[in-house]
Enzyme design. Structure first.
Site, PDB file in Angstrom:
ATOM      1  N   CYS A   2       0.891  -1.163   0.065  1.00  0.00           N
ATOM      2  CA  CYS A   2       0.087  -0.063  -0.072  1.00  0.00           C
ATOM      3  C   CYS A   2       0.823   1.240   0.140  1.00  0.00           C
ATOM      4  CB  CYS A   2      -0.896  -0.042   1.167  1.00  0.00           C
ATOM      5  SG  CYS A   2      -2.066  -1.487   1.383  1.00  0.00           S
ATOM      6  N   ARG A  27       4.195  -0.274  -4.778  1.00  0.00           N
ATOM      7  CA  ARG A  27       3.714  -0.752  -3.200  1.00  0.00           C
ATOM      8  C   ARG A  27       2.297  -1.598  -3.167  1.00  0.00           C
ATOM      9  NH1 ARG A  27       6.994   1.530   0.384  1.00  0.00           N
ATOM     10  NH2 ARG A  27       5.434   0.959   1.937  1.00  0.00           N
ATOM     11  N   TRP A  75      -2.917  -2.949  -1.839  1.00  0.00           N
ATOM     12  CA  TRP A  75      -2.511  -4.413  -1.863  1.00  0.00           C
ATOM     13  C   TRP A  75      -3.298  -4.849  -0.709  1.00  0.00           C
ATOM     14  CZ3 TRP A  75      -0.352  -8.278   0.990  1.00  0.00           C
ATOM     15  CH2 TRP A  75      -0.089  -9.352   0.461  1.00  0.00           C
ATOM     16  N   ASN A 101      -1.831   2.143   5.727  1.00  0.00           N
ATOM     17  CA  ASN A 101      -0.921   1.116   5.082  1.00  0.00           C
ATOM     18  C   ASN A 101      -0.635   0.217   6.410  1.00  0.00           C
ATOM     19  OD1 ASN A 101       1.228  -0.560   4.175  1.00  0.00           O
ATOM     20  ND2 ASN A 101       2.483   0.887   4.048  1.00  0.00           N
ATOM     21  N   GLY A 102      -0.694  -1.158   6.215  1.00  0.00           N
ATOM     22  CA  GLY A 102      -0.582  -2.135   7.551  1.00  0.00           C
ATOM     23  C   GLY A 102      -1.633  -2.983   7.832  1.00  0.00           C
ATOM     24  N   GLU A 475      17.997 -18.001  -7.028  1.00  0.00           N
ATOM     25  CA  GLU A 475      17.635 -16.603  -7.232  1.00  0.00           C
ATOM     26  C   GLU A 475      17.057 -16.744  -8.602  1.00  0.00           C
ATOM     27  OE1 GLU A 475      16.979 -14.166  -5.763  1.00  0.00           O
ATOM     28  OE2 GLU A 475      17.502 -12.293  -7.066  1.00  0.00           O
ATOM     29  N   LYS A 479      13.556 -15.237  -9.701  1.00  0.00           N
ATOM     30  CA  LYS A 479      13.354 -14.202 -10.672  1.00  0.00           C
ATOM     31  C   LYS A 479      12.460 -14.558 -11.696  1.00  0.00           C
ATOM     32  CE  LYS A 479      14.291 -11.423  -8.970  1.00  0.00           C
ATOM     33  NZ  LYS A 479      15.137 -11.084  -7.682  1.00  0.00           N
ATOM     34  N   GLU A 482       8.708 -15.182 -10.344  1.00  0.00           N
ATOM     35  CA  GLU A 482       7.837 -13.819  -9.973  1.00  0.00           C
ATOM     36  C   GLU A 482       7.325 -12.944 -11.099  1.00  0.00           C
ATOM     37  OE1 GLU A 482       9.316 -11.101  -7.012  1.00  0.00           O
ATOM     38  OE2 GLU A 482      11.369 -11.222  -8.063  1.00  0.00           O
ATOM     39  N   HIS A 498      18.659 -36.811  -6.381  1.00  0.00           N
ATOM     40  CA  HIS A 498      17.733 -37.131  -5.268  1.00  0.00           C
ATOM     41  C   HIS A 498      16.299 -36.890  -5.350  1.00  0.00           C
ATOM     42  CE1 HIS A 498      21.331 -38.386  -3.074  1.00  0.00           C
ATOM     43  NE2 HIS A 498      21.943 -37.328  -3.691  1.00  0.00           N
ATOM     44  N   LYS A 597       5.900  -4.569  -3.578  1.00  0.00           N
ATOM     45  CA  LYS A 597       7.599  -4.409  -3.289  1.00  0.00           C
ATOM     46  C   LYS A 597       8.061  -4.566  -1.927  1.00  0.00           C
ATOM     47  CE  LYS A 597      11.778  -3.280  -4.876  1.00  0.00           C
ATOM     48  NZ  LYS A 597      12.454  -4.132  -5.500  1.00  0.00           N
TER      49      LYS A 597
HETATM   50  O1  M6R Z   1      12.746  -5.547   1.080  1.00  0.00           O
HETATM   51  P1  M6R Z   1      13.325  -6.948   1.193  1.00  0.00           P
HETATM   52  O2  M6R Z   1      14.911  -7.059   0.497  1.00  0.00           O
HETATM   53  O3  M6R Z   1      13.250  -7.203   2.709  1.00  0.00           O
HETATM   54  O4  M6R Z   1      12.453  -7.758   0.606  1.00  0.00           O
HETATM   55  C1  M6R Z   1      12.563  -9.162   0.461  1.00  0.00           C
HETATM   56  C2  M6R Z   1      11.690  -9.986  -0.520  1.00  0.00           C
HETATM   57  O5  M6R Z   1      10.539  -9.529  -0.210  1.00  0.00           O
HETATM   58  C3  M6R Z   1      12.249  -9.553  -1.915  1.00  0.00           C
HETATM   59  O6  M6R Z   1      13.448  -9.781  -2.164  1.00  0.00           O
HETATM   60  C4  M6R Z   1      11.422 -10.306  -2.830  1.00  0.00           C
HETATM   61  O7  M6R Z   1      11.642 -11.576  -2.797  1.00  0.00           O
HETATM   62  C5  M6R Z   1      11.429  -9.673  -4.247  1.00  0.00           C
HETATM   63  N1  M6R Z   1      10.264  -9.636  -4.884  1.00  0.00           N
HETATM   64  C6  M6R Z   1      12.672 -10.636  -4.927  1.00  0.00           C
HETATM   65  O8  M6R Z   1      12.866 -10.159  -6.439  1.00  0.00           O
END
Ligand code: M6R
Length: 602
Positions: A2, A27, A75, A101-102, A475, A479, A482, A498, A597
Site C-alpha cells: 500500500c 507498493r 495491496w 498501510n498495515g 535466485e 526471478k 515472480e 535425489h 515491493k
Molecule cells: O525489502 P526486502 O529486501 O526485505 O524484501 C525481501 C523480499 O520480499 C524480496 O527480495 C522479494 O523476494 C523480491 N520480490 C524478489 O525479487
C-alpha cells in the site's frame, strides 16, 4: 504494501496526489482512491484496478480545485480489491477520511464494539474502524480524538487523516509501516516513500515508530502517542527524480539491471567506510547469524560462503520468517546481520527484535535510508543502490552481495585470516567487477533475449548450481517465477539425483550454472545426465570454454572470475533471462500479480 500520499498547500491537490500515487504504484496496485476537501465537504473517488483506472474515472468526474487531500494505492489484506474496500475510508457522516498501510490486528473486536454503538460499516477492511473510532472520540479536538483512536489500535500502521472540520491540516501516525513528511515552501506532503514527493521537495522527515504529527501549509509538528511535542529533524534526499524514473527503458526492472555496473563501482572502488567498532565486534564473535527474505535471503546465503571462507567465522543463514519461530540459540555474544532492500519487511524486523531481546548486536545491510530496520540496528551498511522500483529485486541484490564480500574482506584483514597478497587480489577482483558486469550487459543482452525467445513457452524450469552458485540457482528461479509466472525451482545440482531428475524430459527447460570452478566437472556430469534425458539446457559458462558447446547450443558466456565472487556476475544473465522471458509472455514485469515491493505484513 500500500502506498499513501497526502498534500496540503496551494497547488491542485488532485494532480499532486495522482503523481504521487503513480510513483508509489510499486507498493500495491489492486485498487486506489483519493479523498479531497471540496467546497467544505470530503469528496471520495475510488476504484479497483490500477492508477490509470482511477485517473480515467477522475477525468469523468467534475472535481473542483482542492488544496488538501489524501490518496492511497492498495495491496489487499482484509477484503477483496473492490471499490468498497479501496481506501480512503470514512466514518458514518463523512467527516473523517482515512488512508492506511498495515494491518489493524484487533479490528474485529473494535468493529463489534462500534457496531453495537450504532456505527455503520460499509467495507470488509480493517481500516474502516479507524475512521469510526475517530468519529466516536471527536468532541471538537481533532488531535485528541486521533490519539485516543490510535491508543485503541493493535498491529502495524501508517495512517493519514483528513477531516472536513479542520480543513487546514492533515494528521498522521506511524507504527511499523513507513511514512515520511516532505517539507516544502507553503506546502507539505506525506508519503509512504520518497519518490512520491521528490518532484516537489527533497527535504524529508522520516517519521519514527510510535510517532504522530500534523502538517499544515506552513508548519510540521511531531508528537508522541501521548501528544507530547517531539523534535523535527529534516534530512536531504541525496538522489534525484531521474533515479526514480524509467529514463527511456521499457521497464524499471530493465533500467535497474543496467544500473548495476554503476552501483557496483560506487561500492567497491569508492568503498564503504567500515566502522572500526563494527569490525572489531565481528572479528571477536564466535557465530554470525544472517536473516532475510526472498532475494535478500539468497544474498545472505552467498554471504555465508564469503564470510566463512575469508574469516573462518561460522555463519547460520535463516529465512527471517523461520528464524523468529525456531528458538535460535543466540545471546549477547552473537551478531545478527539482517539484509533487506526496503528495511520494512515485517518478518525481518520481527527476527531482528527476537535477536535484540537476547542482546545480540544487530548489523543491517539495507538500501532504504530512514527505514525501520536501519533505526533498529546497532550498525548499518547501506547498499547505496538508489531507489529500486521494479518489484523484482536486481540491483539491490548484487549490491548486497558486494557489501557482504567487502565486509568479509575487512574482517579478514583485521583477523588476519587471509594473507595480505590474497586480500589485495580479492580487493582488485571486487573493484573490477563493475567492468565485467558492464561487459555482460553490453555483449550478452541481445543473445539472452534471443534465448528467452526460444524458451518462453516452456511450462516449467529447473535452475541448477553448485557451491557458491547454488544460491544463484535459487535466485534465478525466483526471478523467473515472480515475473513470468512460470513454475521454476532452484536446486543444488548435487541434489538432482535425489528427486528432481524425475522431472527431466524434452519439455523441461534446465538452466545450469557451469562457470569455471573447482566443481566444474561435477556440474558437467549433471549436465550430461540432463542431456541423456533430453532436457532443454541453457548453460551459463565462462568465456573461452569452447568445449561447453558440446552440451548445448544455448550458452551464455560471462567473463572469467574467481569462483567465490562469481555470483555477482552470474546474477546478471539470470535477471536478463527472466526479464526477456516475461517480456515475451507479455507479463506486467514491474508489477507482477499478487506481489508488492515491500512486504510489511507477516
Ligand atoms: O525489502 P526486502 O529486501 O526485505 O524484501 C525481501 C523480499 O520480499 C524480496 O527480495 C522479494 O523476494 C523480491 N520480490 C524478489 O525479487
Amino acid at each position: 504494501m500500500c502506498g499513501i500520499v497526502g498534500y496540503i498547500g496551494n497547488k491542485d491537490s488532485l494532480s499532486v496526489l495522482l503523481e504521487g500515487l503513480r510513483r508509489l504504484e510499486y507498493r500495491g496496485y489492486d485498487s486506489s482512491g483519493v479523498a479531497l476537501l471540496e467546497k467544505g465537504n470530503i469528496r471520495i473517488v475510488k476504484t479497483p484496478g490500477k492508477i490509470k483506472d482511477l485517473d480515467s474515472l477522475l477525468r469523468k468526474e467534475k472535481i473542483s480545485q482542492s488544496v488538501i487531500g489524501i490518496a492511497h494505492t492498495r495491496w489487499a489484506t482484509h477484503g477483496a480489491p473492490t471499490k468498497l474496500n479501496a481506501h480512503p475510508h470514512t466514518d458514518c457522516r463523512n467527516n473523517f477520511s482515512i488512508v492506511h498501510n498495515g494491518i489493524i490486528e484487533n479490528f474485529a473486536s473494535l468493529k463489534k464494539e462500534l457496531v453495537k454503538q450504532g456505527h455503520k460499516f460499509i467495507s470488509e477492511t480493517d481500516t474502516e474502524v479507524v475512521a469510526h473510532l475517530i468519529e466516536k472520540y471527536y468532541k471538537g479536538d481533532l488531535k485528541k480524538a486521533f490519539l485516543q483512536a490510535l491508543a485503541r489500535l493493535k498491529g502495524s500502521f501508517a495512517i493519514v487523516l483528513l477531516s472536513k472540520k479542520h480543513p487546514d491540516r492533515l494528521l498522521f501516525a506511524r507504527q511499523g509501516s513507513p511514512l515520511i513528511v516532505g517539507v516544502g515552501k507553503n506546502e507539505n506532503f506525506l508519503a509512504s516513500d520518497v519518490p512520491a514527493i521528490l518532484s516537489h521537495t527533497n527535504r524529508v522527515i522520516y517519521v519514527k515508530d510510535a510517532q504522530a504529527g500534523e502538517i499544515r501549509k506552513n508548519k510540521v509538528s511531531l508528537f508522541d502517542i501521548k501528544g507530547r511535542p517531539q523534535p523535527v529533524k529534516i534530512e536531504k534526499v541525496l538522489w534525484d527524480l531521474e533515479s526514480a524514473q524509467k529514463s527511456g527503458y521499457a521497464h524499471f526492472m530493465l533500467k535497474e539491471i543496467h544500473e548495476q555496473p554503476q552501483v557496483l563501482k560506487h561500492l567497491s572502488c569508492a568503498g564503504i567506510k567500515f566502522d572500526k567498532k563494527l569490525i572489531s565486534i565481528l572479528k571477536n564473535t564466535k557465530q554470525i547469524f544472517i536473516v532475510a527474505c526472498g532475494t535478500a535471503y539468497h544474498s545472505g546465503m552467498v554471504g555465508k560462503y564469503a564470510i566463512e571462507e575469508m574469516t573462518k567465522i561460522p555463519v547460520a543463514v535463516d529465512l527471517s520468517s523461520e528464524f523468529r519461530y525456531r528458538s535460535p540459540i543466540i545471546d549477547n555474544q552473537s551478531v545478527l546481520i539482517a539484509i533487506s532492500q526496503s528495511g520494512e519487511t515485517a518478518d525481518t524486523l520481527a527476527a531482528v527484535r527476537e535477536a535484540k531481546n537476547k542482546d545480540a548486536k544487530i548489523i543491517s545491510i539495507c538500501n532504504a535510508v530512514g527505514s525501520s530496520l536501519v533505526r533498529e540496528s546497532d550498525f548499518v551498511l547501506y547498499t547505496h543502490a538508489g531507489p529500486e522500483i521494479g518489484v523484482a529485486s536486481t540491483k539491490a541484490y548484487t549490491a548486497q552481495l558486494m557489501v557482504l564480500y567487502l565486509l568479509a574482506l575487512n574482517i579478514a584483514k583485521v583477523k588476519k585470516t587471509l594473507p595480505k597478497s590474497v586480500i589485495s587480489r580479492y580487493a582488485n577482483i571486487l573493484c573490477d567487477t563493475h567492468n565485467q558486469a558492464r561487459t555482460i550487459l553490453k555483449n550478452s543482452t541481445r543473445h539472452i533475449s534471443e534465448i528467452a525467445g526460444r524458451h518462453h513457452n516452456f511450462g516449467s524450469f529447473l535452475f541448477l548450481g553448485r557451491n557458491v552458485n547454488y544460491p544463484s540457482a535459487l535466485e534465478g528461479a525466483l526471478k523467473l517465477k515472480e515475473i513470468s509466472y512460470i513454475p521454476a525451482e532452484g536446486y543444488a545440482a548435487g541434489e538432482m539425483k535425489h528427486g528432481p531428475i524425475a522431472l527431466i524430459d524434452e519439455y523441461r527447460a534446465v538452466v545450469c550454472i557451469a562457470t569455471e570452478s573447482k566443481i566444474y566437472e561435477k556440474m558437467i556430469s549433471n549436465i550430461q545426465e540432463i542431456e541423456a534425458r533430453k532436457g532443454k539446457i541453457v548453460i551459463i559458462a565462462t568465456y573461452g570454454n569452447a568445449d561447453i558447446k558440446r552440451h548445448s547450443k544455448e550458452v551464455i558466456f560471462i567473463p572469467k572470475v574467481e569462483e567465490l565472487f562469481s555470483p555477482i556476475l552470474v546474477a546478471l544473465p539470470l535477471q536478463l533471462f527472466a526479464y526477456y522471458v516475461a517480456a515475451k509472455r507479455g507479463c506486467d514485469i514491474d508489477q507482477p500479480r499478487n506481489l508488492a515491493k515491500s512486504v510489511t505484513v507477516e
